[in-house]
Design an enzyme around this catalytic site. Sequence first.
Site, short mmCIF file in Angstrom:
data_model
loop_
_atom_site.label_atom_id
_atom_site.label_comp_id
_atom_site.label_asym_id
_atom_site.label_seq_id
_atom_site.Cartn_x
_atom_site.Cartn_y
_atom_site.Cartn_z
N HIS A 190 26.48 39.99 67.23
CA HIS A 190 25.96 41.11 68.03
C HIS A 190 27.06 41.60 68.98
O HIS A 190 27.78 40.80 69.57
CB HIS A 190 24.76 40.61 68.85
CG HIS A 190 24.28 41.58 69.89
ND1 HIS A 190 24.43 41.36 71.25
CD2 HIS A 190 23.64 42.78 69.78
CE1 HIS A 190 23.90 42.38 71.93
NE2 HIS A 190 23.42 43.24 71.07
N HIS A 218 30.51 49.29 75.14
CA HIS A 218 29.07 49.15 75.36
C HIS A 218 28.67 50.29 76.30
O HIS A 218 29.03 50.26 77.48
CB HIS A 218 28.75 47.79 75.96
CG HIS A 218 27.31 47.41 75.80
ND1 HIS A 218 26.74 46.33 76.41
CD2 HIS A 218 26.32 47.98 75.07
CE1 HIS A 218 25.46 46.26 76.06
NE2 HIS A 218 25.19 47.24 75.26
#
Length: 901
Positions: free
Chosen positions: A334, A381
């Site tokens: 992830h 992110h």
Amino acid sequence: QRGTLGTMSLLNPVLLPPKVKAYLSQGERFIKWDDETTVASPVILRVDPKGYYLYWTYQSKEMEFLDITSIRDTRFGKFAKMPKSQKLRDVFNMDFPDNSFLLKTLTVVSGPDMVDLTFHNFVSYKENVGKAWAEDVLALVKHPLTANASRSTFLDKILVKLKMQLNSEGKIPVKNFFQMFPADRKRVEAALSACHLPKGKNDAINPEDFPEPVYKSFLMSLCPRPEIDEIFTSYHAKAKPYMTKEHLTKFINQKQRDSRLNSLLFPPARPDQVQGLIDKYEPSGINAQRGQLSPEGMVWFLCGPENSVLAQDKLLLHHDMTQPLNHYFINSSHNTYLTAGQFSGLSSAEMYRQVLLSGCRCVELDCWKGKPPDEEPIITHGFTMTTDIFFKEAIEAIAESAFKTSPYPIILSFENHVDSPRQQAKMAEYCRTIFGDMLLTEPLEKFPLKPGVPLPSPEDLRGKILIKNKKNQFSGPTSSSKDTGGEAEGSSPPSAPAGEGTVWAGEEGTELEEEEVEEEEEEESGNLDEEEIKKMQSDEGTAGLEVTAYEEMSSLVNYIQPTKFVSFEFSAQKNRSYVISSFTELKAYDLLSKASVQFVDYNKRQMSRIYPKGTRMDSSNYMPQMFWNAGCQMVALNFQTMDLPMQQNMAVFEFNGQSGYLLKHEFMRRPDKQFNPFSVDRIDVVVATTLSITVISGQFLSERSVRTYVEVELFGLPGDPKRRYRTKLSPSTNSINPVWKEEPFVFEKILMPELASLRVAVMEEGNKFLGHRIIPINALNSGYHHLCLHSESNMPLTMPALFIFLEMKDYIPGAWADLTVALANPIKFFSAHDTKSVKLKEAMGGLPEKPFPLASPVASQVNGALAPTSNGSPGMSFGPHTYWGHLHLCTHRHFPLKNFT
């Protein structure tokens, strides 16, 4: 396949240690350079003949060692590190137009985990030397026995290092012994004295005075093994200080052999075979000639590769790799680019290399628009303070490391926020040019993208990279057929209100739990009204919304098409194997608790990906076991955090050749079987296992004198034993050879051994971690074993080990215990049976006696389920035919047939 190498492994190890090519141990001249110090030093680089260390010697004769187990990668040519400092560039004439620098490079990457890395850079004098070194050293690193060697190998590593680190007079400095065995200096001095060796800190030992037999005597003095003497005493000739080969044979067959093995298919050991073990392990030649084993010989035998705690064949590729892709658990990561937390910290292209090198097969790329003037797409992110890396850099890292560990397919999970057709086209172009033939751009002929057609297998897709990105209707050859286009799995079905669960601006980075939206596969913008779309666009916060996939990116997507999940019924009706949905751990848990059987069935047909909830800002992980139990293929974890969930992931995917693919149990694959992971009853045709483990002693558990204890737990189905056992603290602060005299820890009923693993961890007083091991139940061997421990990041530790006794049996519920005894030894049973017949009649509910007490359990079945047993607990739910099948299985597989003749 339980006993493929049953008794053989006790007589001969299954795997042989790696072979070191002669040129590696002869050595090669290189220049070692360092950008920080700008120093370039001539060295000779070598690997020791046993393949334990890569080491280099400077002109000053000073040596540096790198344990082969600490090496994570080797690189040559354009993939090696390049000097940045001008001084070094001048040394290597790098700025000359026709320099051959790239033909001479070698970089070795090492480190305790995937983030904390050291780069060792070398330049050879000759061209094309680096390539051979890089490939052959990496082959040693990747050999399955490098991390899973026997106890004797790890002890031998210490001897090899002691004998290589010599002082200027060519002797072993005694102070090196104190550094190697730091827990108790007085004991080291006493052990040296016992071997008639000098013990002063300024003394030195002649290597000729320290051959292997003397080293072994030194270890026996430093770390005596009274607990092995006890085992020895219970098997040896009475009043004689040795075991004969007959005694040792009996010990091997009774203790080290899996009692479940059929003795015709897997014959027990014979004394003539066992003589070879005595020749190998008995220190005294005279004893060995007489076929006698001393207590020391017994210690070395129990440290040897024949007594591996692992079924070593399971480390090799042994699963069928030709099943559809969704029939495997796939090692998955992830937010792969992050090296620390989810909110702040460095992003790194190196993480893609490290994760792929560890055997991971599914990595994630969060793509965002690059800024002018270059407009290079970036990976970061969104809406957090994490740093950016260029998309192109990540793609290059993936291309370089893709198939170094495993040849099986890689899935790139794109979360695409690049709302610019031009930049998306650039991304697609990078994928095509950098991946080249590795990129799967069209579906395979045999596996068209049509409902009802299964996915291709890992074998079909060997060496291929698959892209998971939104796919739109306009793309690809399937646009004419409405059903196979990439519309969301049911674009806005009547049951789903428009825009349900969308996260609005500013919430992206935290993937807030409100409606646990999948931040990856959001609904098509078609589900939103114009005002909402405007809001999304005006607000940079594409938050929950991935942007449209434009033609170029869309056309690269084939077997992994993400869509928003609607319902299990809807997916079953659509029956499209190439459609995948992603769920946060909370959403997946919710589905699992409400509809576990349907979730398992969904995974039999297509893929699911689970990922950590957004509130895990510290990049912690959830336990993957729960989702493996439901057959979820891609259970994505944060690889930068070596917590317990990640440790379990690393441990199970070490098996099957580190391929990153583990074939699921047939119950999770066959459409005609129903599997409920929450079942507490026995599972049709699966024989449950009873596992008992006795923690006997530890060796070299810490570098300090501390009290220690051991924890043992099982990961498996919810219905498996939940207990975490713990020994008492060791009686004293002896960490060299503590002994725990405790009862066995028993896990009575492990429903599906193929899905379960055992964790054994050693802790220091005050709960400090010292080392552990996690091993799948079906890869464990019964018997007395040394369990070599690993670090938190699954790296083998040289010194610490536990000595344990493992026993695995088929689980037998109380009601069947008599039958089992009868089958195993009918004559003995019936003589006892006569004396107990009256009691038996009562227990049988007064039924007329039959030659076999079979009538009762079968007769007491009600609708295929057993009536409650005498203690009131329900029996197992299986029908009469299954029962006879199980009996048939017992006689053939587990019980020696000779008893029936």
